[in-house]
Motif scaffolding. Sequence first.
Motif, PDB file in Angstrom:
ATOM      1  N   UNK A  51     -19.552 -33.727  37.990  1.00  0.00           N
ATOM      2  CA  UNK A  51     -20.659 -34.545  37.517  1.00  0.00           C
ATOM      3  C   UNK A  51     -20.776 -35.884  38.215  1.00  0.00           C
ATOM      4  N   UNK A  52     -19.961 -36.116  39.245  1.00  0.00           N
ATOM      5  CA  UNK A  52     -19.961 -37.383  39.958  1.00  0.00           C
ATOM      6  C   UNK A  52     -19.796 -37.155  41.453  1.00  0.00           C
ATOM      7  N   UNK A  53     -20.353 -38.066  42.211  1.00  0.00           N
ATOM      8  CA  UNK A  53     -20.148 -38.066  43.655  1.00  0.00           C
ATOM      9  C   UNK A  53     -18.684 -38.359  43.939  1.00  0.00           C
ATOM     10  N   UNK A  54     -18.158 -37.780  45.005  1.00  0.00           N
ATOM     11  CA  UNK A  54     -16.784 -38.069  45.414  1.00  0.00           C
ATOM     12  C   UNK A  54     -16.766 -38.534  46.863  1.00  0.00           C
ATOM     13  N   UNK A  55     -15.582 -38.877  47.343  1.00  0.00           N
ATOM     14  CA  UNK A  55     -15.457 -39.340  48.727  1.00  0.00           C
ATOM     15  C   UNK A  55     -15.772 -38.245  49.733  1.00  0.00           C
ATOM     16  N   UNK A  56     -15.909 -36.999  49.300  1.00  0.00           N
ATOM     17  CA  UNK A  56     -16.259 -35.917  50.220  1.00  0.00           C
ATOM     18  C   UNK A  56     -17.605 -36.191  50.880  1.00  0.00           C
ATOM     19  N   UNK A  57     -18.527 -36.818  50.148  1.00  0.00           N
ATOM     20  CA  UNK A  57     -19.821 -37.170  50.739  1.00  0.00           C
ATOM     21  C   UNK A  57     -19.647 -38.092  51.944  1.00  0.00           C
ATOM     22  N   UNK A  58     -18.774 -39.082  51.797  1.00  0.00           N
ATOM     23  CA  UNK A  58     -18.515 -40.003  52.898  1.00  0.00           C
ATOM     24  C   UNK A  58     -17.778 -39.301  54.028  1.00  0.00           C
TER      25      UNK A  58
END
Length: 316
Positions: A170-177
Motif C-alpha cells: 500500500x506504499x511506495x518503496x525504494x524500488x521505484x528509485x
Amino acid sequence: MTLAAHVRTLGRGPGRSRSLTRDEARDAMRSMLSEGAEPAAIGALLMLLRMKGETAEEIAGFAQAAQEWGPDLPQVDLDWPSYAAGRTRGHPWFLLSAKLVAEAGHTVLLHGFNGPDAAVRNGLTDAGIGIADTPATLSRLLAQDRIAYLPLEQWHPRLFDLLRLRDVLGLRSCINTICRMLNPARARASVQGVFHPSYRLLQADAATQLGWESLSVIKGGGGEFERHPAKEIAGFGLRNGAPWEETVPALCDETRRLADDDAQSPGDGSFPAPQDHFQTAIVTGTAALALDTLGVADSARVAETLWAERIPPHAA
C-alpha cells in the motif's frame, strides 16, 4: 549475510539501528532477488527503509546488484527511465523528445513500467518507438532506429515483482528509485524525472557513488523526465563526473498545468502533433535538457532546429 540480518540492522530501535552500507545494500538486494527470499523479510526491509529514508549509499548498492542481476544489453548513449504513474501529466510528449535525441544521432534506451497509466505504453508505437522483448530485438531496434523501449517486466521480472509489492504494502518503496537508477545498458548519460523534489539530490548522490559521468534529474511532469515550459526547472545531477546544479528558465509565460493537456491520439496509428507553442515547448525543451546531458553545445537551438526540420509523425 541473511536478509533477516539486514532487517535487524535497520530495525533495532533508537540508538541501535543504522543505515546499510553500500556493500550491505548490495547483498540485501541480491537476497531479495533470489527465489528463496522470505516475503515477510522483504516487506519488513522495504518498509523500514521507507520509514528511515534511503541514503545514497543504499540506493547505489541496491541499483548495482539489480543491474548485475539483469541480462547483458548493448550499450547506448542515453538512459531514459520511465516509471511514473502519470497522474499529474498530460499526454506523454516526452516520447517525441526522446525521438528527437535519437534523430540527432544518439542511441536512447527508454525502460520502465507505469502502473495503471497506459498512456506511455500506448504512445510508443504511435511515436515510432519499438518495444524490445529480448536483447536481440533491442540490438536490432537500436541499429535501425537508435531508440527502443524495454519493459521492466520482460527484462527484469524479479525486480518487477518487487516493484509490484506496492499493491500489497500500500506504499511506495525504494524500488521505484532503484528502477530509475538501473541504467541497464550502461549508458554514459542518464535523464531522470521525479515527483517528489527531495529525490533529485538523492539520485544525484547515488549516481556519484556509482561513478556515473552525466546525469540530469528534474521534478518533471507526473514524475517523468518532461519539463514544464512555463516554469523554472531546477536541475540536479552530474557533468563530467562532478556535481551539477542549474536552474533552467521558463520557455513561455502561460498559466497552464500539464495535466490539463487533453491531446488525443488521432487513432490512425500516429502520435498527435503539438497544437500550440506550449505543447511544442514541452517537446523541444525536454529534448534540449537531454541533449545538454549528452554534452551537446547550444542544446536548445539544436532541439528547436531538429523539430523544425523533422517530418511530423502524423504526416509520415
